[in-house]
Design an enzyme around this catalytic site. Sequence first.
Site, PDB file in Angstrom:
ATOM      1  N   PRO A  10      -2.958  -1.323   5.844  1.00  0.00           N
ATOM      2  CA  PRO A  10      -3.727  -1.715   7.017  1.00  0.00           C
ATOM      3  C   PRO A  10      -4.145  -0.562   7.917  1.00  0.00           C
ATOM      4  O   PRO A  10      -3.337   0.318   8.230  1.00  0.00           O
ATOM      5  CB  PRO A  10      -2.774  -2.650   7.768  1.00  0.00           C
ATOM      6  CG  PRO A  10      -1.902  -3.195   6.720  1.00  0.00           C
ATOM      7  CD  PRO A  10      -1.746  -2.135   5.680  1.00  0.00           C
ATOM      8  N   ASN A  11      -5.391  -0.623   8.312  1.00  0.00           N
ATOM      9  CA  ASN A  11      -6.017   0.269   9.309  1.00  0.00           C
ATOM     10  C   ASN A  11      -6.319   1.668   8.776  1.00  0.00           C
ATOM     11  O   ASN A  11      -6.967   2.445   9.481  1.00  0.00           O
ATOM     12  CB  ASN A  11      -5.169   0.340  10.592  1.00  0.00           C
ATOM     13  CG  ASN A  11      -5.038  -1.009  11.255  1.00  0.00           C
ATOM     14  OD1 ASN A  11      -6.040  -1.681  11.485  1.00  0.00           O
ATOM     15  ND2 ASN A  11      -3.815  -1.436  11.526  1.00  0.00           N
ATOM     16  N   ARG A  18     -10.649   7.548  14.738  1.00  0.00           N
ATOM     17  CA  ARG A  18      -9.843   7.457  15.958  1.00  0.00           C
ATOM     18  C   ARG A  18      -8.503   8.154  15.748  1.00  0.00           C
ATOM     19  O   ARG A  18      -8.084   8.348  14.613  1.00  0.00           O
ATOM     20  CB  ARG A  18      -9.572   5.980  16.324  1.00  0.00           C
ATOM     21  CG  ARG A  18     -10.684   5.364  17.132  1.00  0.00           C
ATOM     22  CD  ARG A  18     -10.536   3.861  17.172  1.00  0.00           C
ATOM     23  NE  ARG A  18     -11.575   3.266  16.329  1.00  0.00           N
ATOM     24  CZ  ARG A  18     -11.550   2.036  15.848  1.00  0.00           C
ATOM     25  NH1 ARG A  18     -10.527   1.248  16.083  1.00  0.00           N
ATOM     26  NH2 ARG A  18     -12.541   1.577  15.118  1.00  0.00           N
ATOM     27  N   TYR A  23      -3.455  11.322  13.156  1.00  0.00           N
ATOM     28  CA  TYR A  23      -3.708  11.075  11.729  1.00  0.00           C
ATOM     29  C   TYR A  23      -4.703  12.046  11.092  1.00  0.00           C
ATOM     30  O   TYR A  23      -5.018  11.899   9.907  1.00  0.00           O
ATOM     31  CB  TYR A  23      -4.189   9.625  11.531  1.00  0.00           C
ATOM     32  CG  TYR A  23      -3.162   8.603  11.970  1.00  0.00           C
ATOM     33  CD1 TYR A  23      -1.891   8.588  11.403  1.00  0.00           C
ATOM     34  CD2 TYR A  23      -3.449   7.662  12.954  1.00  0.00           C
ATOM     35  CE1 TYR A  23      -0.936   7.671  11.803  1.00  0.00           C
ATOM     36  CE2 TYR A  23      -2.505   6.729  13.360  1.00  0.00           C
ATOM     37  CZ  TYR A  23      -1.246   6.740  12.787  1.00  0.00           C
ATOM     38  OH  TYR A  23      -0.303   5.830  13.176  1.00  0.00           O
ATOM     39  N   ASN A  74       0.710   4.513   0.780  1.00  0.00           N
ATOM     40  CA  ASN A  74       0.855   4.570   2.229  1.00  0.00           C
ATOM     41  C   ASN A  74       0.625   3.145   2.711  1.00  0.00           C
ATOM     42  O   ASN A  74      -0.523   2.672   2.784  1.00  0.00           O
ATOM     43  CB  ASN A  74      -0.159   5.523   2.863  1.00  0.00           C
ATOM     44  CG  ASN A  74       0.040   5.637   4.372  1.00  0.00           C
ATOM     45  OD1 ASN A  74       0.762   4.834   4.971  1.00  0.00           O
ATOM     46  ND2 ASN A  74      -0.601   6.609   4.990  1.00  0.00           N
ATOM     47  N   ALA A  77       1.540   0.243   8.684  1.00  0.00           N
ATOM     48  CA  ALA A  77       2.593  -0.425   9.459  1.00  0.00           C
ATOM     49  C   ALA A  77       3.402  -1.428   8.630  1.00  0.00           C
ATOM     50  O   ALA A  77       4.532  -1.781   9.009  1.00  0.00           O
ATOM     51  CB  ALA A  77       1.972  -1.119  10.670  1.00  0.00           C
ATOM     52  N   GLU A  98       6.179   7.202  -1.741  1.00  0.00           N
ATOM     53  CA  GLU A  98       5.752   6.748  -0.415  1.00  0.00           C
ATOM     54  C   GLU A  98       5.164   7.931   0.359  1.00  0.00           C
ATOM     55  O   GLU A  98       5.773   9.007   0.404  1.00  0.00           O
ATOM     56  CB  GLU A  98       6.973   6.187   0.323  1.00  0.00           C
ATOM     57  CG  GLU A  98       6.688   5.738   1.734  1.00  0.00           C
ATOM     58  CD  GLU A  98       7.952   5.246   2.457  1.00  0.00           C
ATOM     59  OE1 GLU A  98       9.055   5.263   1.851  1.00  0.00           O
ATOM     60  OE2 GLU A  98       7.823   4.865   3.630  1.00  0.00           O
ATOM     61  N   HIS A 100       3.193   9.143   4.103  1.00  0.00           N
ATOM     62  CA  HIS A 100       2.681   8.895   5.452  1.00  0.00           C
ATOM     63  C   HIS A 100       2.047  10.165   5.973  1.00  0.00           C
ATOM     64  O   HIS A 100       2.582  11.267   5.761  1.00  0.00           O
ATOM     65  CB  HIS A 100       3.798   8.458   6.409  1.00  0.00           C
ATOM     66  CG  HIS A 100       4.441   7.192   5.972  1.00  0.00           C
ATOM     67  ND1 HIS A 100       3.843   5.965   6.154  1.00  0.00           N
ATOM     68  CD2 HIS A 100       5.596   6.968   5.300  1.00  0.00           C
ATOM     69  CE1 HIS A 100       4.610   5.041   5.618  1.00  0.00           C
ATOM     70  NE2 HIS A 100       5.682   5.617   5.095  1.00  0.00           N
ATOM     71  N   LEU A 101       0.949  10.009   6.659  1.00  0.00           N
ATOM     72  CA  LEU A 101       0.276  11.164   7.264  1.00  0.00           C
ATOM     73  C   LEU A 101       1.145  11.782   8.354  1.00  0.00           C
ATOM     74  O   LEU A 101       1.305  13.000   8.433  1.00  0.00           O
ATOM     75  CB  LEU A 101      -1.070  10.717   7.851  1.00  0.00           C
ATOM     76  CG  LEU A 101      -2.068  10.200   6.801  1.00  0.00           C
ATOM     77  CD1 LEU A 101      -3.021   9.196   7.434  1.00  0.00           C
ATOM     78  CD2 LEU A 101      -2.827  11.353   6.189  1.00  0.00           C
ATOM     79  N   ARG A 107       8.629   9.727  15.434  1.00  0.00           N
ATOM     80  CA  ARG A 107       7.833   8.837  16.289  1.00  0.00           C
ATOM     81  C   ARG A 107       8.720   7.713  16.849  1.00  0.00           C
ATOM     82  O   ARG A 107       9.922   7.868  16.942  1.00  0.00           O
ATOM     83  CB  ARG A 107       6.635   8.309  15.487  1.00  0.00           C
ATOM     84  CG  ARG A 107       5.704   9.458  15.024  1.00  0.00           C
ATOM     85  CD  ARG A 107       4.484   8.950  14.289  1.00  0.00           C
ATOM     86  NE  ARG A 107       3.642   8.160  15.173  1.00  0.00           N
ATOM     87  CZ  ARG A 107       2.623   7.395  14.752  1.00  0.00           C
ATOM     88  NH1 ARG A 107       2.336   7.337  13.457  1.00  0.00           N
ATOM     89  NH2 ARG A 107       1.904   6.700  15.614  1.00  0.00           N
TER      90      ARG A 107
END
Length: 149
Positions: A10-11, A18, A23, A74, A77, A98, A100-101, A107
């Site tokens: 997602p996204n 953005r 990212y 990836n 969320a 797995e 992730h950027l 975080r």
Amino acid sequence: MSKILVLNGPNLNLLGTRQPDVYGSETLKDIEEMCTAHAAPLGLSVDFVQSNHEGVLIDAIHAARGTYRGLILNAGALTHTSIALMDAIASVELPLIEVHLSNIHAREAFRHTSFIAPVALGQICGFGSQGYSLALDAMSAYLAEAHKE
Ligand code: CA2
């Protein structure tokens, strides 16, 4: 050539439009082109799926069995929430890395938990788009070792 499926959740279709501070400024298309170029000399060919829908990702993981030698994911969320994705990965018995950027461990606390990590070969995070290349390198090395056995 071994076929690898790169899945983005997602996204991630919004990459480059953005939050470049978090990212990066590359689009998902840029990342996919980079993956294709990086994979070729490793003897890998790469296909891509991006979806904002958990079930579409689960269906793609199920369908990967028999066609793909490995998965790079990836999950966005969904990483932090989806037992269904975790179960799908476990059910197909394909090696999965797995990605992730961002460094999810640096975080918010809710990003520190991954339901993907327990069913992954490993996790690469915090290296931006380079994480996908690193995952292809790791998948190539893993498959080369697996072929020897
Ligand atoms: O760091 C990553 O790659 C994440 O998987 C990205 C997810 C986030 O929920 C994970 O905790 C870590 C969010 C993807 C959202 O992507 C956007 C890209 C551009 C603009 C807005 C969102």
